[in-house]
Design an enzyme around this catalytic site. Structure first.
Site, PDB file in Angstrom:
ATOM      1  N   HIS A 149      -5.806  14.858  10.802  1.00  0.00           N
ATOM      2  CA  HIS A 149      -4.977  14.754   9.591  1.00  0.00           C
ATOM      3  C   HIS A 149      -5.164  13.400   8.917  1.00  0.00           C
ATOM      4  CE1 HIS A 149      -1.556  14.514   6.874  1.00  0.00           C
ATOM      5  NE2 HIS A 149      -1.282  13.348   7.444  1.00  0.00           N
ATOM      6  N   HIS A 154      -6.220  11.618   4.567  1.00  0.00           N
ATOM      7  CA  HIS A 154      -5.882  10.390   3.836  1.00  0.00           C
ATOM      8  C   HIS A 154      -7.057   9.512   3.445  1.00  0.00           C
ATOM      9  CE1 HIS A 154      -1.485  10.592   4.196  1.00  0.00           C
ATOM     10  NE2 HIS A 154      -1.651  11.056   5.424  1.00  0.00           N
ATOM     11  N   GLU A 195       1.454  12.998   0.547  1.00  0.00           N
ATOM     12  CA  GLU A 195       1.277  14.090   1.507  1.00  0.00           C
ATOM     13  C   GLU A 195       1.140  15.471   0.852  1.00  0.00           C
ATOM     14  OE1 GLU A 195       0.579  13.784   4.565  1.00  0.00           O
ATOM     15  OE2 GLU A 195       1.343  11.823   5.192  1.00  0.00           O
ATOM     16  N   SER A 214      -5.308  18.701   4.703  1.00  0.00           N
ATOM     17  CA  SER A 214      -5.689  18.837   6.112  1.00  0.00           C
ATOM     18  C   SER A 214      -5.075  20.081   6.744  1.00  0.00           C
ATOM     19  CB  SER A 214      -5.265  17.581   6.891  1.00  0.00           C
ATOM     20  OG  SER A 214      -3.852  17.470   6.913  1.00  0.00           O
TER      21      SER A 214
END
Ligand code: PHE
Ligand code: FE
Length: 294
Positions: A149, A154, A195, A214
């Protein structure tokens, strides 16, 4: 990494996992005893097994195949910087490339870390990435952020100069929010942008949020399902809106561009925090009269 890690004490690692909220009865995974006072640690790259590298590759390939038509172009362009998908990247190598591009670095952490420590790292243009990888039975869903993730979700946009600056500004803003007791409001901004953010593009709606990018199934859901509501970006509305950590989002907020996001978040938040503190909280699926429904 998300910043739901929380502690009341000063954010200095003392070898035990931070208290987190909303993640259930299991304590956060990760060896906090191996971390330095700022919560960073070694990646221990040699400890990944052949099975770990293979699981990472399968996660990567499943997500990469879904990106066209669902992820924003900035993300698709940047994802190649992660390098060979057949092995978990070495953070130091990735960091060197990232520093060249946007002066950011990647640092390893044991897992979720307290908010203040998280903000302090971001303000220094250091992005904390969890060292451990989920187990094979968590292929479809993992509760806490893991190395897949954090890296896949990110790191690509940290290669984008605009987004890279937003993340640093967020970290600096977080340190300020801690002093103003407004971390919860700022955490909601992180959640609904970094997010779970969506962006309007000439080709249609696309995802830029790491939690979506993700995720095996939420990527398509967030962009194409008729079920959730999609609302135009509205800073104080977002600060009032609670979020779910264990299901798809009921509401997504859509930006027109990264420039819009940066412009909207540039003003001093202190007056907004005072406003939000006296306004009612909103449920994840709430509708209010000022919403721009898309
Ligand atoms: N402008 C915000 C403040 O004064 C800082 C910030 C920037 C927060 C970007 C989030 C994102 O607190
Ligand atoms: Fe995250």
């Amino acid at each position: 990494m998300n910043n739901t890690g929380r502690t009341d004490a000063k954010a200095v690692n003392q070898g035990v996992a931070p208290v987190t909220y909303g993640t259930g009865d299991r304590p956060p995974r990760g060896d906090y005893a191996s971390a330095r006072s700022d919560f960073t640690c070694d990646q221990f790259w040699e400890r990944y097994t052949a099975q770990d590298h293979d699981l990472y590759r399968r996660l990567y390939e499943r997500q990469a195949a879904q990106l066209p038509g669902l992820a924003c172009d900035e993300f698709i362009e940047a994802v190649q910087h992660l390098g060979d998908p057949r092995r978990i990247p070495r953070f130091d190598e990735l960091s060197a490339a990232l520093t060249k591009a946007t002066r950011w670095q990647i640092v390893a952490v044991p897992g979720l870390i307290p908010e203040e420590a998280f903000f302090a790292l971001l303000a220094q243009r250091k992005f904390p990435v969890t060292g451990w990888l989920r187990s094979p039975d968590e292929f479809d869903y993992v509760v806490e952020p893991d190395v897949f993730h954090d890296l896949f979700g990110h790191v690509p946009l940290l290669f984008n100069p605009l987004f890279a600056d937003y993340m640093q500004a967020y970290g600096a803003g977080g340190l300020k929010a801690s002093r103003l007791q407004a971390c919860e409001y700022l955490a909601r901004l992180y959640w609904y942008t970094v997010e779970f953010g969506l962006i309007h593009t000439p080709a249609g709606l696309r995802a830029y949020g790491a939690g979506i990018l993700s995720s095996a199934a939420e990527l398509r859901y967030s962009v194409t399902s008729p079920e959730p509501q999609r609302l135009g970006f509205d800073l104080t509305r977002i600060m009032r809106t609670r979020y779910k950590i264990d299901s798809y989002q009921a509401s997504y907020f859509v930006i027109d561009s990264f420039r819009q996001l940066i412009a909207a978040t540039a003003p001093d938040f202190a007056p907004y925090y005072r406003q939000v503190a006296v306004a009612p909280e909103l449920a994840p699926d709430a509708r209010v009269a000022t919403d721009r429904k898309l």
